[in-house]
Design a protein around this motif. Structure first.
Motif, PDB file in Angstrom:
ATOM      1  N   ASN A 283       0.870  -1.264  -0.070  1.00  0.00           N
ATOM      2  CA  ASN A 283      -0.033   0.045  -0.010  1.00  0.00           C
ATOM      3  C   ASN A 283       0.887   1.465  -0.060  1.00  0.00           C
ATOM      4  O   ASN A 283       0.877   2.384  -0.479  1.00  0.00           O
ATOM      5  CB  ASN A 283      -0.971   0.054   1.233  1.00  0.00           C
ATOM      6  N   TYR A 286       2.437   1.544  -3.486  1.00  0.00           N
ATOM      7  CA  TYR A 286       1.350   1.798  -4.488  1.00  0.00           C
ATOM      8  C   TYR A 286       1.065   3.503  -4.362  1.00  0.00           C
ATOM      9  O   TYR A 286       0.785   4.227  -5.536  1.00  0.00           O
ATOM     10  CB  TYR A 286       0.136   0.945  -4.138  1.00  0.00           C
ATOM     11  N   ASP A 287       0.755   3.845  -3.204  1.00  0.00           N
ATOM     12  CA  ASP A 287       0.401   5.263  -2.929  1.00  0.00           C
ATOM     13  C   ASP A 287       1.589   6.209  -3.517  1.00  0.00           C
ATOM     14  O   ASP A 287       0.963   7.218  -3.914  1.00  0.00           O
ATOM     15  CB  ASP A 287      -0.163   5.651  -1.473  1.00  0.00           C
ATOM     16  N   ARG A 302      -4.130  -3.073  -4.097  1.00  0.00           N
ATOM     17  CA  ARG A 302      -4.076  -1.868  -2.940  1.00  0.00           C
ATOM     18  C   ARG A 302      -5.064  -2.105  -1.845  1.00  0.00           C
ATOM     19  O   ARG A 302      -4.972  -1.751  -0.672  1.00  0.00           O
ATOM     20  CB  ARG A 302      -4.420  -0.486  -3.607  1.00  0.00           C
TER      21      ARG A 302
END
Length: 318
Positions: A283, A286-287, A302
């Motif tokens: 996460n 990805y962010d 995610r």
């Protein structure tokens, strides 16, 4: 043979507890009968007799240098060797492997290139060839994107590539001490990303030894899995900081390391705490990099990476 003071090639060999294999490795370099060379042995705190083997070769040959340091890992040893190397070309070997006797000939023929790459064989301790990974072509490329798109071949293992020292030094490319799995691939990707002249040779010069206890056979761990995301982040940062075009080579390598994160996570025990660490790691990655992770599966993961893991399991069963 007569050896010169300013060698064309520096061979860097990290050494750690390989007393039964090291002589074969070094002898394979010597069997190339290549005069413009230095061999840099970096003993990384071995607890067996590997250090003595290094010293014996250094005493016998004035172009072999034995260095001894406390155990800090293979990345530290390779960086140490890089700092000592004076050759125009750099070549890294693993200390339990060996090379063919005509491996270095190409260096004098293709001096204008930044990287020269070749193939390898994987061999077991009985001497049986398990498989070969060899390019189906012999060709030159003007950059990594051409190499990726036109060559249909992508092999970042550093032991199958000669690198110009200037390519490494001028771009401040080093091995990461924070990454324990895939640190050689990260290094290779960065070198290829900056290279302007790449030559691929369809010869299997390198011999990987498959043996118990080697780094190649080490057990998967939570860190080795999350290291793939660290490598992916490092590649993104390298491209961004150097203002490089994020085209086919970048996309391929980024996708490879993110997918490897998922595929290797399947080898871990599926415990709740382990899953949470994996989910949180992904996460966060990805962010920070949402613009590059356009695949639907990357987006869905995610929220729950188990979906992608399930898809990978199904694909392996088909």
């Amino acid at each position: 043979m007569e050896y010169i003071n300013q060698p064309l090639l520096s061979v860097i060999i990290p050494v750690f507890n390989v007393e039964g294999y090291l002589s074969k490795c070094i002898d394979s370099v010597l069997n190339n009968n290549f005069s413009s060379i230095e061999i840099i042995l970096v003993n990384d705190g071995s607890t067996d007799n590997s250090g003595d083997v290094c010293n014996a070769y250094a005493e016998k040959f004035d172009f072999i240098y034995a260095f001894h340091k406390e155990n800090q890992g293979v990345s530290s040893s390779r960086n140490y060797g890089l700092d000592k190397a004076i050759g125009e070309w750099i070549y890294f070997m693993d200390s339990d492997d060996w090379i063919s006797s005509d491996t270095f000939t190409i260096l004098k023929e293709k001096s204008e290139f930044d990287i020269i790459q070749f193939g390898y064989k994987k061999v077991n301790e009985q001497g049986n060839v398990l498989f070969e990974m060899v390019p189906s072509f012999e060709e030159s490329f003007t950059n990594a994107d051409k190499y990726q798109s036109d060559g249909k071949f992508s092999l970042m293992n550093i032991v199958v590539s000669f690198f110009k020292k200037d390519l490494i030094k001028e771009n401040n490319i080093k091995f990461s001490n924070e990454i324990q799995y895939g640190e050689d691939l990260e290094f290779g990707v960065k070198c290829f990303a900056k290279a302007k002249h790449i030559y691929v040779l369809n010869e299997p010069f390198y011999n990987y030894l498959e043996r118990k206890g080697s780094a190649m056979e080490s057990n998967v761990s939570l860190k080795s899995v999350t290291d793939h995301l660290k490598i992916a982040q490092s590649i993104i940062d390298f491209y961004t900081n150097n203002d490089l075009l994020k085209a086919s080579f970048f996309r391929f390598q980024l996708t490879y390391f993110v997918k490897s994160f998922f595929s290797r996570s399947l080898l871990l025990n599926n415990e709740i705490n382990c899953h949470k660490i994996l989910q949180d790691s992904y996460n966060d990655f990805y962010d920070r990099n949402i613009e590059y992770l356009t695949s639907a599966f990357f987006k869905i993961s995610r929220f729950n990476i188990r979906l992608y893991q399930t898809i990978l399991k199904i694909r392996r069963l088909i």
